[in-house]
Design a protein around this motif. Structure first.
Motif, PDB file in Angstrom:
ATOM      1  N   ASP A 140      -9.836  -1.331  -5.618  1.00  0.00           N
ATOM      2  CA  ASP A 140      -9.920  -0.141  -4.785  1.00  0.00           C
ATOM      3  C   ASP A 140     -11.309   0.484  -4.823  1.00  0.00           C
ATOM      4  O   ASP A 140     -11.754   1.072  -3.832  1.00  0.00           O
ATOM      5  CB  ASP A 140      -8.871   0.875  -5.238  1.00  0.00           C
ATOM      6  CG  ASP A 140      -8.752   2.037  -4.281  1.00  0.00           C
ATOM      7  OD1 ASP A 140      -8.424   1.802  -3.103  1.00  0.00           O
ATOM      8  OD2 ASP A 140      -8.986   3.187  -4.706  1.00  0.00           O
ATOM      9  N   LEU A 162       0.833  -1.198   0.000  1.00  0.00           N
ATOM     10  CA  LEU A 162       0.000   0.000   0.000  1.00  0.00           C
ATOM     11  C   LEU A 162       0.863   1.241   0.000  1.00  0.00           C
ATOM     12  O   LEU A 162       2.014   1.219   0.374  1.00  0.00           O
ATOM     13  CB  LEU A 162      -0.882   0.012   1.257  1.00  0.00           C
ATOM     14  CG  LEU A 162      -1.770  -1.203   1.449  1.00  0.00           C
ATOM     15  CD1 LEU A 162      -2.504  -1.088   2.763  1.00  0.00           C
ATOM     16  CD2 LEU A 162      -2.739  -1.335   0.312  1.00  0.00           C
ATOM     17  N   ARG A 211      -6.242   8.307   0.772  1.00  0.00           N
ATOM     18  CA  ARG A 211      -4.996   8.025   0.067  1.00  0.00           C
ATOM     19  C   ARG A 211      -3.780   8.530   0.845  1.00  0.00           C
ATOM     20  O   ARG A 211      -2.729   7.887   0.849  1.00  0.00           O
ATOM     21  CB  ARG A 211      -5.050   8.621  -1.341  1.00  0.00           C
ATOM     22  CG  ARG A 211      -6.034   7.880  -2.234  1.00  0.00           C
ATOM     23  CD  ARG A 211      -6.083   8.412  -3.643  1.00  0.00           C
ATOM     24  NE  ARG A 211      -6.896   7.523  -4.468  1.00  0.00           N
ATOM     25  CZ  ARG A 211      -6.446   6.446  -5.097  1.00  0.00           C
ATOM     26  NH1 ARG A 211      -5.162   6.129  -5.022  1.00  0.00           N
ATOM     27  NH2 ARG A 211      -7.238   5.684  -5.811  1.00  0.00           N
ATOM     28  N   PHE A 227      -5.546   2.389   0.395  1.00  0.00           N
ATOM     29  CA  PHE A 227      -6.030   2.118  -0.951  1.00  0.00           C
ATOM     30  C   PHE A 227      -5.261   0.966  -1.561  1.00  0.00           C
ATOM     31  O   PHE A 227      -4.158   0.631  -1.136  1.00  0.00           O
ATOM     32  CB  PHE A 227      -5.949   3.367  -1.839  1.00  0.00           C
ATOM     33  CG  PHE A 227      -4.543   3.799  -2.182  1.00  0.00           C
ATOM     34  CD1 PHE A 227      -3.936   3.390  -3.354  1.00  0.00           C
ATOM     35  CD2 PHE A 227      -3.829   4.631  -1.326  1.00  0.00           C
ATOM     36  CE1 PHE A 227      -2.646   3.793  -3.674  1.00  0.00           C
ATOM     37  CE2 PHE A 227      -2.547   5.047  -1.633  1.00  0.00           C
ATOM     38  CZ  PHE A 227      -1.949   4.620  -2.816  1.00  0.00           C
ATOM     39  N   ASP A 228      -5.881   0.336  -2.548  1.00  0.00           N
ATOM     40  CA  ASP A 228      -5.260  -0.779  -3.262  1.00  0.00           C
ATOM     41  C   ASP A 228      -4.757  -0.269  -4.604  1.00  0.00           C
ATOM     42  O   ASP A 228      -5.430   0.538  -5.259  1.00  0.00           O
ATOM     43  CB  ASP A 228      -6.294  -1.886  -3.479  1.00  0.00           C
ATOM     44  CG  ASP A 228      -5.641  -3.170  -3.960  1.00  0.00           C
ATOM     45  OD1 ASP A 228      -5.455  -4.070  -3.131  1.00  0.00           O
ATOM     46  OD2 ASP A 228      -5.300  -3.268  -5.162  1.00  0.00           O
ATOM     47  N   HIS A 239     -12.567  -2.905   1.122  1.00  0.00           N
ATOM     48  CA  HIS A 239     -11.739  -1.794   1.580  1.00  0.00           C
ATOM     49  C   HIS A 239     -10.646  -2.278   2.529  1.00  0.00           C
ATOM     50  O   HIS A 239     -10.768  -3.325   3.177  1.00  0.00           O
ATOM     51  CB  HIS A 239     -12.594  -0.708   2.237  1.00  0.00           C
ATOM     52  CG  HIS A 239     -13.265  -1.116   3.509  1.00  0.00           C
ATOM     53  ND1 HIS A 239     -12.658  -1.015   4.733  1.00  0.00           N
ATOM     54  CD2 HIS A 239     -14.500  -1.627   3.746  1.00  0.00           C
ATOM     55  CE1 HIS A 239     -13.482  -1.428   5.673  1.00  0.00           C
ATOM     56  NE2 HIS A 239     -14.601  -1.811   5.101  1.00  0.00           N
ATOM     57  N   ILE A 240      -9.580  -1.507   2.598  1.00  0.00           N
ATOM     58  CA  ILE A 240      -8.406  -1.889   3.360  1.00  0.00           C
ATOM     59  C   ILE A 240      -8.759  -2.141   4.823  1.00  0.00           C
ATOM     60  O   ILE A 240      -9.297  -1.276   5.507  1.00  0.00           O
ATOM     61  CB  ILE A 240      -7.321  -0.798   3.265  1.00  0.00           C
ATOM     62  CG1 ILE A 240      -6.940  -0.567   1.807  1.00  0.00           C
ATOM     63  CG2 ILE A 240      -6.094  -1.195   4.082  1.00  0.00           C
ATOM     64  CD1 ILE A 240      -6.404  -1.782   1.095  1.00  0.00           C
TER      65      ILE A 240
END
Length: 222
Positions: free
Chosen positions: A165, A21, A153, A158-159, A171-172
């Protein structure tokens, strides 16, 4: 433990095997230009946008000035309509808050940022917080969608795959933990046990007394 360089260039690996990430956290051209900073401002003041956010208590706050400056903080992303992992993450963080005791809101500040600001008003977030028996020292935050996307961000949530993403359900699942005063940052899985999350917080909280008693970390509860 991540340092300033880690915060800028990478957020580590997500527990679910996501790619690294945080790549490209600097050098982006955002819609809203960032203000000029005074000479001598800290790294945090220069890196984090001082966005206007709204708490689940209905208070208007500034991201950096009110929530982050000189504080030990823990951020995660969530949304109230999430029926998957969010309730588990919230429960883990509630357990973390309990273990922190009176450190929560005094030495450590917890922030949950909605991924769905168009629906998660302060009133909705307040209901969510109350339903999970959230105590002092933990705020649920909403704001302008573009501002929250920028913050997401900046925090490294985010991916690198834009398709993944864009899917809120993936989601993360991480907690960004940092000490603004000393520019120390790390990341932990939001699915970790509360004891593990407290240990990650203790890594950056220099106010913790790590005096050992019979080989045991005195900062952890019995």
């Amino acid at each position: 433990m991540n340092t300033r360089r880690n915060l800028l260039f990478g957020a580590g690996m997500a527990a679910a095997g996501l790619a690294a990430l945080g790549t490209g956290l600097v050098g982006r051209n955002w819609a809203t230009p960032e203000p000029e900073y005074a000479e001598g401002d800290s790294f945090g003041a220069r890196y984090f946008p001082n966005l206007t956010l709204y708490t689940h208590l209905g208070k208007r706050v500034k991201l950096y000035d009110d929530l982050m400056r000189d504080k030990v903080v823990a951020f995660n992303m969530m949304y109230t309509m999430c029926g998957g992992l969010c309730p588990t993450m919230t429960a883990n963080l509630r357990g973390t808050q309990k273990l922190l005791g009176d450190r929560a809101g005094k030495n450590v500040f917890m922030y949950s940022i909605t991924l769905q600001p168009e629906l998660d008003t302060p009133e909705i977030l307040r209901e969510y917080a109350e339903s999970h028996h959230v105590g002092p020292g933990w705020l649920f935050l909403t704001g302008d969608p573009a501002d929250l996307e920028k913050l997401r961000r900046k925090l490294g949530f985010f991916d690198p795959d834009p398709v993944v993403d864009a899917d809120r359900t993936t989601h993360i699942r991480m907690v960004r933990i940092g000490n603004d005063r000393y520019d120390q940052w790390t990341m932990a899985s939001a699915r970790s046990q509360p004891e593990q999350l407290v240990a990650a917080i203790n890594m950056v909280d220099r106010s913790v007394d790590f005096t050992s008693h019979n080989g045991r970390d005195a900062s952890l509860p019995v």
